[in-house]
Design a protein around this motif. Sequence first.
Motif, PDB file in Angstrom:
ATOM      1  N   UNK A 244     -31.938  68.239 -42.639  1.00 33.69           N
ATOM      2  CA  UNK A 244     -31.090  68.715 -43.721  1.00 33.69           C
ATOM      3  C   UNK A 244     -30.887  70.231 -43.629  1.00 33.69           C
ATOM      4  N   UNK A 245     -29.826  70.663 -44.298  1.00 37.85           N
ATOM      5  CA  UNK A 245     -29.546  72.087 -44.382  1.00 37.85           C
ATOM      6  C   UNK A 245     -30.167  72.685 -45.640  1.00 37.85           C
ATOM      7  N   UNK A 246     -29.918  72.005 -46.765  1.00 39.36           N
ATOM      8  CA  UNK A 246     -30.463  72.456 -48.046  1.00 39.36           C
ATOM      9  C   UNK A 246     -30.993  71.242 -48.771  1.00 39.36           C
ATOM     10  N   UNK A 247     -32.174  71.335 -49.357  1.00 35.07           N
ATOM     11  CA  UNK A 247     -32.757  70.220 -50.082  1.00 35.07           C
ATOM     12  C   UNK A 247     -33.162  70.666 -51.459  1.00 35.07           C
ATOM     13  N   UNK A 248     -33.264  69.667 -52.380  1.00 35.67           N
ATOM     14  CA  UNK A 248     -33.710  69.902 -53.729  1.00 35.67           C
ATOM     15  C   UNK A 248     -34.784  68.889 -54.042  1.00 35.67           C
TER      16      UNK A 248
ATOM     17  N   UNK B 105     -23.869  73.776 -55.618  1.00 35.32           N
ATOM     18  CA  UNK B 105     -23.186  74.005 -54.351  1.00 35.32           C
ATOM     19  C   UNK B 105     -23.891  75.156 -53.626  1.00 35.32           C
ATOM     20  N   UNK B 106     -24.205  74.909 -52.351  1.00 34.84           N
ATOM     21  CA  UNK B 106     -24.828  75.928 -51.490  1.00 34.84           C
ATOM     22  C   UNK B 106     -23.861  76.284 -50.389  1.00 34.84           C
ATOM     23  N   UNK B 107     -23.602  77.601 -50.207  1.00 33.42           N
ATOM     24  CA  UNK B 107     -22.637  78.068 -49.235  1.00 33.42           C
ATOM     25  C   UNK B 107     -23.167  79.361 -48.608  1.00 33.42           C
ATOM     26  N   UNK B 108     -22.828  79.553 -47.315  1.00 40.51           N
ATOM     27  CA  UNK B 108     -23.243  80.801 -46.686  1.00 40.51           C
ATOM     28  C   UNK B 108     -22.613  81.976 -47.428  1.00 40.51           C
TER      29      UNK B 108
ATOM     30  N   UNK C 159     -32.920  75.463 -45.364  1.00 42.82           N
ATOM     31  CA  UNK C 159     -33.423  75.141 -44.027  1.00 42.82           C
ATOM     32  C   UNK C 159     -32.566  75.783 -42.945  1.00 42.82           C
ATOM     33  N   UNK C 160     -31.535  76.543 -43.337  1.00 39.72           N
ATOM     34  CA  UNK C 160     -30.666  77.158 -42.341  1.00 39.72           C
ATOM     35  C   UNK C 160     -31.238  78.510 -41.928  1.00 39.72           C
ATOM     36  N   UNK C 161     -30.540  79.175 -41.017  1.00 41.24           N
ATOM     37  CA  UNK C 161     -30.953  80.465 -40.487  1.00 41.24           C
ATOM     38  C   UNK C 161     -30.071  81.582 -41.037  1.00 41.24           C
ATOM     39  N   UNK C 162     -29.419  81.287 -42.146  1.00 37.92           N
ATOM     40  CA  UNK C 162     -28.594  82.299 -42.786  1.00 37.92           C
ATOM     41  C   UNK C 162     -28.815  82.311 -44.272  1.00 37.92           C
ATOM     42  N   UNK C 163     -28.354  83.363 -44.889  1.00 34.54           N
ATOM     43  CA  UNK C 163     -28.509  83.508 -46.313  1.00 34.54           C
ATOM     44  C   UNK C 163     -27.413  82.724 -47.012  1.00 34.54           C
ATOM     45  N   UNK C 164     -27.807  81.994 -48.049  1.00 39.38           N
ATOM     46  CA  UNK C 164     -26.876  81.129 -48.755  1.00 39.38           C
ATOM     47  C   UNK C 164     -26.824  81.546 -50.201  1.00 39.38           C
TER      48      UNK C 164
ATOM     49  N   UNK D 105     -28.183  80.101 -63.392  1.00 38.77           N
ATOM     50  CA  UNK D 105     -27.013  79.326 -63.003  1.00 38.77           C
ATOM     51  C   UNK D 105     -26.606  79.549 -61.559  1.00 38.77           C
ATOM     52  N   UNK D 106     -26.991  80.725 -60.977  1.00 37.34           N
ATOM     53  CA  UNK D 106     -26.659  80.984 -59.581  1.00 37.34           C
ATOM     54  C   UNK D 106     -27.635  81.996 -59.031  1.00 37.34           C
ATOM     55  N   UNK D 107     -27.770  82.021 -57.709  1.00 38.58           N
ATOM     56  CA  UNK D 107     -28.640  82.970 -57.035  1.00 38.58           C
ATOM     57  C   UNK D 107     -28.393  82.887 -55.546  1.00 38.58           C
ATOM     58  N   UNK D 108     -28.940  83.889 -54.833  1.00 30.22           N
ATOM     59  CA  UNK D 108     -28.874  83.874 -53.369  1.00 30.22           C
ATOM     60  C   UNK D 108     -30.235  83.503 -52.834  1.00 30.22           C
ATOM     61  N   UNK D 109     -30.225  82.807 -51.713  1.00 28.50           N
ATOM     62  CA  UNK D 109     -31.467  82.312 -51.107  1.00 28.50           C
ATOM     63  C   UNK D 109     -31.432  82.622 -49.624  1.00 28.50           C
ATOM     64  N   UNK D 110     -32.497  83.306 -49.200  1.00 30.55           N
ATOM     65  CA  UNK D 110     -32.563  83.707 -47.807  1.00 30.55           C
ATOM     66  C   UNK D 110     -32.853  82.520 -46.907  1.00 30.55           C
ATOM     67  N   UNK D 111     -32.780  82.842 -45.635  1.00 33.39           N
ATOM     68  CA  UNK D 111     -32.984  81.799 -44.630  1.00 33.39           C
ATOM     69  C   UNK D 111     -34.403  81.292 -44.698  1.00 33.39           C
ATOM     70  N   UNK D 112     -34.526  80.013 -44.665  1.00 36.13           N
ATOM     71  CA  UNK D 112     -35.804  79.313 -44.647  1.00 36.13           C
ATOM     72  C   UNK D 112     -36.649  79.688 -45.860  1.00 36.13           C
ATOM     73  N   UNK D 113     -35.995  79.932 -46.998  1.00 38.04           N
ATOM     74  CA  UNK D 113     -36.688  80.293 -48.211  1.00 38.04           C
ATOM     75  C   UNK D 113     -36.533  79.185 -49.241  1.00 38.04           C
ATOM     76  N   UNK D 114     -37.390  79.297 -50.291  1.00 37.85           N
ATOM     77  CA  UNK D 114     -37.392  78.315 -51.362  1.00 37.85           C
ATOM     78  C   UNK D 114     -37.336  79.037 -52.687  1.00 37.85           C
TER      79      UNK D 114
END
Length: 1727
Positions: free
Chosen positions: A569-573, A654-657, A600-605, A622-631
Amino acid sequence: MLTVVPGNPLSSVSPGSVTCGKDVKAVSPVSRQRSGKLQRRVSSQQSCLLGIETWQELVWENWELGRDITINLTLKNVRGKLRKLRFKPPESKFFTTLFPQVILLSPGTSFSLPITFRPLERCEYEDHVEFQCKDGSFRVRLRATLPCHVLEVPESVLLPPCAVAHSSQTTFSFRNVSSLQTTFHWESAAPFNLSPEQGVLSAGQECRVTVVFQPHEALVYQRQAGCRFGDHGESNCTVLLLGLSKYPCFQLRVPAGTLDRDQRKHQEEEEEESQVLAFGPLAVGTSVKKHFEILNHSPVKASFTLCRLRRPRLSPSAFHCDVARGEVAPGATARVPVTFSPLSVDSTSMDYLSLSCPGALSNTLLKLTGSSIGPVVSLSAPVMDCGCVEEGGESQRLLRLVNTSSVEAHFQFDLDGRGHSVFSLQPLEGRLAPHSHLNLRLVYRPSRAIAHHKRLACLILHREPLFLDVIGTCHSEQLKPAILLPRHLALYQRHQVRGLTWYPPDILSAMLTGDKIRLDQEGALCLLDEAGEEASDPAGSLPERSSVGEYYQACAGGKALSSPCYSAPHVTVEPSVVLFNHGPSSSSSSFSQSVTVTNHTKGKISLAWTPGPDSPFSVSPGSCDLGALKTTSFRVTYAPQLQNCFHGAQLECFAVYKVLRDYRHVDMRTLCPPWCLTVRVVGHSFQPGREHFVPHCSLQHPQVLFPAVEVLSYRTVLLQNSGDLPLTFHLDPEQSPGVCVVPTAGLVPPGAHQILTLRTTPSEDSPAQGLNIPLQLNACSKHTQTLSVINVVEKPCVSLEGKGSLFFKPTAAGSTSTRLHRVRNRSRLPLGFEWKISGSDGRVLSVEPQSGELQPNESGVHTWTFNPLEETVYTLKPHIHFWPIQNPACRKSHLQLKVLGMSSKGSIQADSPVLDLGEVLVGDCRSFEVPLVNNGPCPVTFCLAVQRVVDGPGLVYDPETEPNALELDPTRGTIPSRSRLRIRSTLRLARRTHYRWTISYQTLNSTGMVQGAPQSVCEVRGEGVYPTLEVTDIRSAGSLSGLSKLQLWKLFSLDELNQHLRSDPAPPELTYRVPTRHSLRRCPSVFTTASLDFNFGAAPVNSEPSTALLMLDNTGCIPVDWSFLLPEDQLIELECWAETGEFSSGELQQMKVQDNRLFSVSPRSGTLLPGQQRAVHCSYRHDFASTARLPVLFKLSHGREILMNFQGVTLHRDRPYLHFTSSRHLFTPVAIGGFSPPRQVYELYNGGAVPVRYQVDTVPLEQLREDNFGHGVLRCLNPRGEVLPGRVALLKWILSPLEAKTYSVDISIAVEGGDSMLVTFEGCGFDARLLGQAVPLQLYAPPAVPTTQKVALPGQVVFLSEERVSLGDVPVRCASSRLLFLTNVSHTHSVLYAWDLAEQQGVQMTPERGRLSPGENVLCVLTLITSACPSFYQLDLVCQVTNEEALAQYHDASQRWEQEEERKRNEFTLTEKDLRDNTHSESHSHAKTLPPIRAISGCVVGGICSRSRRSEREVATAWPRPLPPRPALLHLGVTARSHSLLEYHTHFSDELSKHHVYRSQPSDTNCEPPRQDSPTSAGLTPLIHGPERDILTHTLTSLLRSLLDDPAFHHSLTDGSSESVPYFSQLLQTPPLPPPLLPPSSSPPPASPCSLGPPTQLLLGGTGARSPELSDLTEEVLLNTLQNLMMEAFLGELVLTARPRIIALPPATARRNSACSWKSSQGRAPF
């Protein structure tokens, strides 16, 4: 019927008869009274003893001790005289009567003798009374009987017919007819049972017994049931029990239309599986009902049992049958319903019902098969692009959901419908009808400026889900992300496979710039290997993931599943489901739980949750940024606004780069769509202790059955909310180990449904009874339903029929034999199978199918083929390998089948080596059978061949032009061992000839190729024939009655007709093989060239019809259908409007003939069997004076067509007419150089009513004489003459050829007052010296006319034994005789006959006339004396036969008529009126003046008119003169040819000794007739008309009258007749007379007085012995003697076969005395 000793009921069994048994001590049977009131009775049978009528015995019954009982014995005298009787009283003291005395009985009187019985003890008594008379003595028995036990029982009891192993019952009654109480005990043999078996009956009591019939075999049962009765069972009686049992016979019958084409084909292949009840494809959750029929063919009522064959464990049946047993009446049908309810989609269900019947010989199987189908649903587009929308705006799109299947589809889109998603769809769930579609409305309503992509799942019940990619882009004034397009989704899938989606777009852009990656042909990014080449897809070898697996991954929050087919997966919940099942304590309480999102990606989403308006659920932040391989974590808060409510939602994130927020920083080639995460939240706001809503829902289906194989499987279940309140559901994953259910929780709105998807991998450790999964509803443990899941792994199980053995019948080497063998799948798994046969065994053994599939519980039929190569015994061991179809990688199982077969040699032969079919109609189709017999132990496969054999020289057979007439069907086949096969053969012959065929055979091997040399089977023979008819006789009546049979034969061209009938028909004649209306013209076209004339002759107008009776005889061997087709019979009937109305003169004439029915044929059609005859009446009516013609087609069905031109001439009565049948006449050939050519004749027939004078034109004959040097080649001997009406005259001709050639002369025959006819006469001369042996010895050939009569005229009673007599070739001047018989066949009428020989010269018939009594016959002698000239004789002798009774009536009527005429001439009547008129006229005559002498026309005319009317009245009242009865005419044709002596001696030297030539008549070598201009006699001139002739006539008349009136002349004649004149003196003084048999035409010269010579010369010899006169006289004497002997033999006066008798001669003295007296008388005779 009451009897003492029970009789044998088998001797006479009749329903309703009754027999009784009783206990008696007497010897003889005694009948008992049934009433207890009467104490005595007499015998019911009286007898007559010595003329005395009395009883044979007296019987006392029901007597009591101490009482006297008296019976009167009556004696009656039945004879006619007084009788005296004496009697002796009884010897014992118990019977007393009167004192002995004499009893006098007059005739008819009676006497009563009282007899008293006085008993002293209880026992039986017996004595007698003896009576004596003069004729003898007789006794009357006296008996006293005791009361006994008597039962009245029926003689026989017939039970209803019963099936074997079934039972039927009936009842009968028996009664105690005695006055004693009795016990009874019944004893019966199987299969009959009686109830009650024992009991007690009072006097007069009746008991009813039930008889039960339980047979075990199909037989006719007759058993005696015995009953012991009495005080101690000392008496007995029997009842015959009759029963009939039959084997039950049931048939399973499936109604028509139940099977489709493929199922019917499959059923035909499975021979043993007789019936299949097939259900079509059906949706899961529905059911259909069908019926099959059970037909009882037996004549008895039978019961049946239906049971289902054993099914595999844990395999519920999809079929339901309510009928387990029942009964069917004889010949009736029972309908049994079967319901099919499929349990799973895309599966085939099979079951078997076994029909069994007690007593039946076998059971019948009914195969139940059905299949299930699921919906086929599709979306109109896989991707929906909502475009770019400004923040706060919306976009709508239309979508179509299509169901192309025939079942209803339940669908549900896995999308939040309460505002927690930027996408909304209406409707979200529902039902889609079969073959329909539904329009969906998609709304895109974004709240944040990002690109949106959601892979929306559409759940389909019993199907894998469908996915719809929904994309859209939202722009705001500050943020304008890159616009997401559908092509980006396709590139994303390729990038995901290549592992590039885990890199952010900026990194991918840098790599693309640094040439580390590049674009492929489709514009997708691809990695490069070390050599700089494009690397292959690393995930290309991964199996394609299923849509249901993708749905599971989405429901699990994007987490990867354990299956290798799913990518990382790319992003999981986590968690993906949040439950708020603990209600708040107050309305303002709220609950929150945390969820974790992992990148689970190698970029910031960037993560953005979609807020729901007015929703009790919220997420913070309601929204935030999440770094690569972060939780990161988010709080989900549940804050309900209302209490006692259920809430549920799908929270969307929705998760987007992050680099994609601004399109200016994005390379469109590296664009990656966003991911959508979903968290399901469910909660309720019920206060603690508050009862939750009661759910109203249903599960379809609560029992979930997974395949019994260890593979990942999915199933769907429908949760339907049928209430009006929402409900929530929850499944605890911890309570369902091994089974995963999604979604595990959710809310179902009222009336909506939720599709649950179950996933598991069955294992052997799973519980066999299944796993129960609790489904909690409305967050309350009380409202829990259970899902039963069966996920047990089973091992494949297969069973072989016959315990693993298969036996083949003996098979011929090279041939094949087949057997059906069943293989049954006893597991729940669909199995694949494959047969393995070793290489050496594979040459002789094969199976079909060799591989395939077996559905659960299916019994497959496999066809084994045994093809032995040599004569031996084979033992083969093939193996079957089988495995689950759903898991082909598992280990295969196998079973061994033992096959035994034997090979031997075979041959066939026919029952008969020769099969003769006899006569076969040409062109017709003849079917027959050729029986072939196989006496060997093995079947024989053969191939037949037919070869025609041509016999005889000159017969040519060309197979190309003439196809083989014998066809066999079939030519190939197989005959079972020790059986016969009938080969249907068809024979169609093309021509009339003899046919012969040889049928041979060759055996066939398994490939169908022949092996071995042909072997002959039999020979077939046949003869092609056409329908054959022949006219064997013809008779005439009416106007044709005066014609002979030969003339009729020529008139109707019967020789030519028979010749045509004997010939083969031409091909055009077979255009219409049967009579058919085929023409539109009144003159139909003719398809035959055979034509002839049917000439009915000529007759005056209004004459009797010319009638001819033709006898048609079928001389062939096949039936013949014949028809006389008039033109109207061949004409197609048209409507009136189609008639043109324009006809030619010929058509008008033909219409006149047909409309007036001038020609008639009766019957016009018919059928004649071989050898059968039929008379046909053909007639022509003379109604109009004209010549009538009518073409009539004589048609033989499948045979010849002959055109008959019916012709008939009708004349005016005053017209002279000669009827010529032809304008050409051919004389018989004559040899040249002969001295005496024969006379030949030509017939002239007068068909008119007046005499006809004819004149032959002899000018051509004179011209022919001059052309032949003055030699008369053809001469007419009587060129002129007269023919009487209805008679035939003969023209006599002499043909004397000079050369061997044909002479032809056209001669005109003129008729005085009529028309002339030009006839061509042809004659041929031949040279006998040149022909040599070719000259026929018999120069006379009789015409082919039948000699006997075969058809009788109506009313004909007299018949001739022969109608034509042929005397053959005879010399001139000889007599030939024949014997004929006239027979009167009538039994009541006498007839008179008379031969008309007035115009016949040289013919004698003896007797010429006579009388025939009924049934009498007479012998007639026919004698023909030939003249001195050679001639042809064609004579027609007519015998007139008159009914004697009719003739007597005519004479009587004539006599009365003459008397009346005489009375009219001699009587007249004078009346007073005449006297007064006469007196008045006399008294006034002197005073009356004469009338003036003038003509008063009116008076004259009036007088004439009055006289004419008076004459007419007299004629009208006149008595007509009676007409004589018209005699019936019998024609006798006599034919002969006379030859000169020299010619006869030359050609018939052997026959000359059989004829006597009269030589006393001088030979007349000049056969020429006197010329017409020569005087009638020498020296006398012919007497002409004039005064001289009148004087001579007057003188002779006066002289003759004077002599007749002179009494002296009369007296002298009387004295002269009585004067005795010496015999020899008359011979000397009387000139010799010619032989009496010589024809009158021959004029012998006057004889001299001494022509005979003295009588002494006649006796003693000398020149008189050699004189011709003596020879002729001797011939006449011998001929008369023989004729007299034949007549006496015919009359019975002489027995020709009697033994000769020896006659003793008188003494010599007597002979000498008689000789002397004879000599003395000779000496005294005057000389």
